[in-house]
Design a protein around this motif. Structure first.
Motif, PDB file in Angstrom:
ATOM      1  N   PHE A 113     -11.310   4.163  32.402  1.00  0.00           N
ATOM      2  CA  PHE A 113     -10.978   5.304  31.283  1.00  0.00           C
ATOM      3  C   PHE A 113     -12.198   5.021  30.178  1.00  0.00           C
ATOM      4  CE2 PHE A 113      -6.950   4.779  33.504  1.00  0.00           C
ATOM      5  CZ  PHE A 113      -6.662   6.307  33.786  1.00  0.00           C
ATOM      6  N   ARG A 114     -13.068   6.054  29.850  1.00  0.00           N
ATOM      7  CA  ARG A 114     -14.042   5.776  28.920  1.00  0.00           C
ATOM      8  C   ARG A 114     -13.504   5.599  27.492  1.00  0.00           C
ATOM      9  NH1 ARG A 114     -15.843   9.480  32.717  1.00  0.00           N
ATOM     10  NH2 ARG A 114     -15.342  11.298  31.228  1.00  0.00           N
ATOM     11  N   SER A 115     -12.597   6.171  27.124  1.00  0.00           N
ATOM     12  CA  SER A 115     -11.826   6.316  25.857  1.00  0.00           C
ATOM     13  C   SER A 115     -10.502   6.864  25.729  1.00  0.00           C
ATOM     14  CB  SER A 115     -12.790   7.397  24.992  1.00  0.00           C
ATOM     15  OG  SER A 115     -12.686   8.683  25.491  1.00  0.00           O
ATOM     16  N   GLU A 116      -9.903   6.745  24.647  1.00  0.00           N
ATOM     17  CA  GLU A 116      -8.682   7.229  24.301  1.00  0.00           C
ATOM     18  C   GLU A 116      -8.484   8.869  24.751  1.00  0.00           C
ATOM     19  OE1 GLU A 116      -6.523   4.601  21.079  1.00  0.00           O
ATOM     20  OE2 GLU A 116      -7.572   6.304  20.289  1.00  0.00           O
ATOM     21  N   THR A 117      -9.569   9.636  24.418  1.00  0.00           N
ATOM     22  CA  THR A 117      -9.668  11.163  24.789  1.00  0.00           C
ATOM     23  C   THR A 117      -9.556  11.261  26.115  1.00  0.00           C
ATOM     24  OG1 THR A 117     -10.589  11.359  22.647  1.00  0.00           O
ATOM     25  CG2 THR A 117     -10.852  13.125  24.269  1.00  0.00           C
ATOM     26  N   LEU A 151       0.626   4.471  27.545  1.00  0.00           N
ATOM     27  CA  LEU A 151       1.074   3.692  26.264  1.00  0.00           C
ATOM     28  C   LEU A 151      -0.218   3.403  25.620  1.00  0.00           C
ATOM     29  CD1 LEU A 151       3.784   1.123  27.203  1.00  0.00           C
ATOM     30  CD2 LEU A 151       3.974   3.597  26.170  1.00  0.00           C
ATOM     31  N   GLY A 152      -1.510   4.205  25.942  1.00  0.00           N
ATOM     32  CA  GLY A 152      -2.660   3.833  25.456  1.00  0.00           C
ATOM     33  C   GLY A 152      -3.433   2.896  26.332  1.00  0.00           C
ATOM     34  N   LEU A 153      -4.513   2.234  25.632  1.00  0.00           N
ATOM     35  CA  LEU A 153      -5.552   1.397  26.187  1.00  0.00           C
ATOM     36  C   LEU A 153      -4.699   0.032  25.898  1.00  0.00           C
ATOM     37  CD1 LEU A 153      -8.808   3.104  25.377  1.00  0.00           C
ATOM     38  CD2 LEU A 153      -7.642   2.926  27.495  1.00  0.00           C
ATOM     39  N   ARG A 154      -4.954  -0.980  26.828  1.00  0.00           N
ATOM     40  CA  ARG A 154      -4.636  -2.302  26.619  1.00  0.00           C
ATOM     41  C   ARG A 154      -5.762  -3.240  26.038  1.00  0.00           C
ATOM     42  NH1 ARG A 154       0.050  -3.448  30.405  1.00  0.00           N
ATOM     43  NH2 ARG A 154      -0.467  -5.558  30.142  1.00  0.00           N
ATOM     44  N   ASN A 155      -5.332  -4.156  25.203  1.00  0.00           N
ATOM     45  CA  ASN A 155      -6.170  -4.980  24.383  1.00  0.00           C
ATOM     46  C   ASN A 155      -5.683  -6.494  24.541  1.00  0.00           C
ATOM     47  OD1 ASN A 155      -7.735  -2.777  22.852  1.00  0.00           O
ATOM     48  ND2 ASN A 155      -5.696  -2.377  22.510  1.00  0.00           N
ATOM     49  N   MET A 156      -6.437  -7.382  24.271  1.00  0.00           N
ATOM     50  CA  MET A 156      -6.205  -8.972  24.224  1.00  0.00           C
ATOM     51  C   MET A 156      -5.914  -9.553  23.252  1.00  0.00           C
ATOM     52  SD  MET A 156      -9.138 -10.204  27.064  1.00  0.00           S
ATOM     53  CE  MET A 156      -9.729  -9.135  28.529  1.00  0.00           C
ATOM     54  N   TYR A 157      -4.875 -10.400  23.066  1.00  0.00           N
ATOM     55  CA  TYR A 157      -4.451 -11.023  22.046  1.00  0.00           C
ATOM     56  C   TYR A 157      -4.003 -12.253  22.089  1.00  0.00           C
ATOM     57  CZ  TYR A 157       0.180  -9.336  23.897  1.00  0.00           C
ATOM     58  OH  TYR A 157       1.128  -9.010  24.495  1.00  0.00           O
ATOM     59  N   SER A 158      -4.335 -13.349  21.240  1.00  0.00           N
ATOM     60  CA  SER A 158      -4.274 -14.817  21.066  1.00  0.00           C
ATOM     61  C   SER A 158      -4.272 -15.337  19.829  1.00  0.00           C
ATOM     62  CB  SER A 158      -5.616 -15.091  21.977  1.00  0.00           C
ATOM     63  OG  SER A 158      -5.940 -16.445  22.186  1.00  0.00           O
ATOM     64  N   ALA A 212      -2.845 -13.112  26.098  1.00  0.00           N
ATOM     65  CA  ALA A 212      -1.751 -11.855  26.712  1.00  0.00           C
ATOM     66  C   ALA A 212      -2.541 -10.797  26.614  1.00  0.00           C
ATOM     67  CB  ALA A 212      -0.562 -11.898  26.336  1.00  0.00           C
ATOM     68  N   GLU A 213      -2.260  -9.828  27.213  1.00  0.00           N
ATOM     69  CA  GLU A 213      -3.076  -8.244  27.027  1.00  0.00           C
ATOM     70  C   GLU A 213      -1.946  -7.093  26.964  1.00  0.00           C
ATOM     71  OE1 GLU A 213      -4.089  -6.289  29.861  1.00  0.00           O
ATOM     72  OE2 GLU A 213      -2.649  -7.166  30.895  1.00  0.00           O
ATOM     73  N   ASN A 214      -1.981  -6.228  26.313  1.00  0.00           N
ATOM     74  CA  ASN A 214      -1.004  -4.996  26.262  1.00  0.00           C
ATOM     75  C   ASN A 214      -1.272  -3.907  25.292  1.00  0.00           C
ATOM     76  OD1 ASN A 214       1.353  -3.600  26.883  1.00  0.00           O
ATOM     77  ND2 ASN A 214       2.132  -5.467  27.723  1.00  0.00           N
ATOM     78  N   GLY A 215      -0.590  -2.905  25.131  1.00  0.00           N
ATOM     79  CA  GLY A 215      -0.840  -1.871  24.117  1.00  0.00           C
ATOM     80  C   GLY A 215      -0.641  -2.433  22.596  1.00  0.00           C
ATOM     81  N   VAL A 216      -1.253  -1.840  21.718  1.00  0.00           N
ATOM     82  CA  VAL A 216      -1.111  -2.274  20.497  1.00  0.00           C
ATOM     83  C   VAL A 216       0.553  -1.995  19.929  1.00  0.00           C
ATOM     84  CG1 VAL A 216      -1.758  -1.728  17.822  1.00  0.00           C
ATOM     85  CG2 VAL A 216      -3.261  -1.507  19.855  1.00  0.00           C
ATOM     86  N   ASN A 217       1.066  -0.923  20.272  1.00  0.00           N
ATOM     87  CA  ASN A 217       2.388  -0.736  19.864  1.00  0.00           C
ATOM     88  C   ASN A 217       3.255  -1.808  20.625  1.00  0.00           C
ATOM     89  OD1 ASN A 217       5.087   1.153  20.683  1.00  0.00           O
ATOM     90  ND2 ASN A 217       4.825   0.880  18.520  1.00  0.00           N
ATOM     91  N   VAL A 218       3.234  -2.063  21.814  1.00  0.00           N
ATOM     92  CA  VAL A 218       3.984  -3.080  22.557  1.00  0.00           C
ATOM     93  C   VAL A 218       3.901  -4.422  21.893  1.00  0.00           C
ATOM     94  CG1 VAL A 218       4.038  -4.263  24.752  1.00  0.00           C
ATOM     95  CG2 VAL A 218       3.877  -1.679  24.671  1.00  0.00           C
ATOM     96  N   THR A 234     -10.075  -4.947  22.986  1.00  0.00           N
ATOM     97  CA  THR A 234     -11.007  -5.029  24.093  1.00  0.00           C
ATOM     98  C   THR A 234     -10.894  -3.449  25.001  1.00  0.00           C
ATOM     99  OG1 THR A 234      -9.191  -6.078  25.470  1.00  0.00           O
ATOM    100  CG2 THR A 234     -10.926  -7.308  24.679  1.00  0.00           C
ATOM    101  N   GLU A 235     -10.014  -2.858  24.911  1.00  0.00           N
ATOM    102  CA  GLU A 235      -9.663  -1.604  25.423  1.00  0.00           C
ATOM    103  C   GLU A 235     -10.104  -1.598  26.994  1.00  0.00           C
ATOM    104  OE1 GLU A 235     -11.623   1.379  23.118  1.00  0.00           O
ATOM    105  OE2 GLU A 235     -10.016   1.423  21.744  1.00  0.00           O
ATOM    106  N   HIS A 236     -10.026  -2.825  27.748  1.00  0.00           N
ATOM    107  CA  HIS A 236     -10.306  -2.978  28.894  1.00  0.00           C
ATOM    108  C   HIS A 236      -9.634  -2.317  30.058  1.00  0.00           C
ATOM    109  CE1 HIS A 236      -7.215  -5.985  28.007  1.00  0.00           C
ATOM    110  NE2 HIS A 236      -6.931  -5.853  29.300  1.00  0.00           N
ATOM    111  N   GLU A 237      -8.350  -1.837  29.972  1.00  0.00           N
ATOM    112  CA  GLU A 237      -7.798  -0.755  30.750  1.00  0.00           C
ATOM    113  C   GLU A 237      -6.763  -0.240  30.052  1.00  0.00           C
ATOM    114  OE1 GLU A 237      -4.401  -3.046  33.347  1.00  0.00           O
ATOM    115  OE2 GLU A 237      -5.795  -4.625  32.968  1.00  0.00           O
ATOM    116  N   ALA A 238      -6.115   0.934  30.925  1.00  0.00           N
ATOM    117  CA  ALA A 238      -5.115   1.665  30.711  1.00  0.00           C
ATOM    118  C   ALA A 238      -3.642   0.991  30.599  1.00  0.00           C
ATOM    119  CB  ALA A 238      -5.118   3.182  31.104  1.00  0.00           C
ATOM    120  N   ASN A 239      -2.922   1.534  29.991  1.00  0.00           N
ATOM    121  CA  ASN A 239      -1.364   0.989  30.073  1.00  0.00           C
ATOM    122  C   ASN A 239      -0.640   2.178  30.393  1.00  0.00           C
ATOM    123  OD1 ASN A 239       0.028  -1.169  29.479  1.00  0.00           O
ATOM    124  ND2 ASN A 239       0.770  -0.890  27.458  1.00  0.00           N
TER     125      ASN A 239
END
Length: 328
Positions: A113-117, A151-158, A212-218, A234-239
């Motif tokens: 997916f190229r973007s949220e839109t 749930l949107g795009l997934r991002n990494m957190y650490s 770990a990686e997940n959506g912002v709201n999660v 990172t928006e590396h993949e969709a949730n």
């Protein structure tokens, strides 16, 4: 005599109303709808849209009881309960759906997916929905998919910033158990760790995993920021998520009732993605306000594996990938 007749008429009328109300209550059936995220997430939005629409179209005869927060089990376990008919409905991530149908991993391929839109358009696209349903119908017995959601795009957190591929080298990353994850993260130089979602908080806290990686709201709703206070966008993949119904329930329904269910599911397809993205943005603002570091200047990783992985997964996966990529 007339007054007696009037009294009797009133009694008969009241009795009829009471009997009708009782019959209506008896006709109303309750169904269990399970998911593993807390209610104030995109899963809760989905549950409410589905529940409200089903109640409306069935005129109150089909009612949903939501079981959030993994009350009935984590997603892989609940999927088995839906297949056996012990739970009527559930939401699963597309990655967990891959435990039943490996080709479902296409929905969580990196940079599909190229973007949220683009993501919102794809999840609401009838042809994409039709292709995913066909894939599940062809590969899974005991349950069927009636709607797509996200749930949107997934991002990494650490505890540290991740700005590029080099920052991933040697880090232990909790990933979802799909062939796509098992291929992509090692390609970035990371070590993969599989575990249920419910174990992620403690594993970040104790150092069993670094990322770990997940959506912002999660990330917000499960308070993962307490143990991983840096969110890298990172928006590396969709949730992405699938809504499942047990075949045991589906086959017990009349065609009219099946139509009601599908109407409620279509309402989810149309409206949940945009609402979930809005919740993601609100969550990011909330995280910033409580002092979480949000890293936005991330170099996006190229997608050389996209076509190769989709082809390896199978023909359904390749078709879904092509449909999604063609959406402008």
């Amino acid at each position: 005599m007339d007054s007696l007749r009037r009294i009797l008429a009133v009694v008969v009328a009241v009795s009829a109303i009471v009997m009708a109300a009782t019959a209506g209550a008896q006709d109303a059936k309750h169904y269990r709808f399970a998911y593993d995220q807390p209610k104030p997430t995109g899963y809760g939005i989905l549950g409410d849209i589905f529940s409200d629409k089903l109640k409306e179209v069935s005129k109150g005869t089909m009612l949903i009881d939501q079981y959030p927060g993994a009350q009935l089990g984590q997603e892989p376990q609940v999927l088995q309960l839906v297949k056996s008919g012990d739970v009527e409905f559930c939401i699963s991530s597309s990655a967990n759906a891959a435990t039943l149908s490996p080709q479902a991993g296409v929905m969580s391929m990196h940079f599909l997916f190229r973007s949220e839109t683009h993501l919102v358009k794809a999840m609401a696209d009838p042809e994409v929905s039709k292709a995913v349903k066909a894939m599940i119908a062809d590969t899974v017995q005991g349950a069927r998919v009636i709607a797509l959601a996200t749930l949107g795009l997934r991002n990494m957190y650490s505890k540290h910033e991740i700005k590029n591929v080099g920052d991933m080298k040697g880090l232990k990353v909790r990933v979802q158990a799909t062939p796509t994850e098992d291929t992509m993260f090692p390609a970035y130089g990371a070590q993969i760790v599989h575990m249920p979602f419910g174990s992620v908080y403690t594993s970040l806290q104790t150092g069993v995993v670094d990322v770990a990686e997940n959506g912002v709201n999660v990330y917000l709703a499960n308070k993962h920021y307490e143990v991983a206070p840096v969110l890298s966008m990172t928006e590396h993949e969709a949730n992405n998520s699938l809504v499942w119904v047990s075949d045991k329930l589906w086959n017990s329904l009349t065609p009219e009732q099946q139509g009601w269910l599908q109407a409620a599911a279509d309402e989810v397809n149309r409206n949940q993605p945009a609402k979930a993205i809005e919740l993601e943005h609100q969550s990011q603002d909330k995280l910033k306000s409580i002092g979480v570091k949000v890293v936005t200047d991330v170099t996006k990783i190229a997608d050389p594996y996209l076509d190769k992985l989709a082809k390896e997964l199978g023909p359904h996966a390749e078709k879904i990938k092509n449909l999604i990529r063609a959406i402008n």
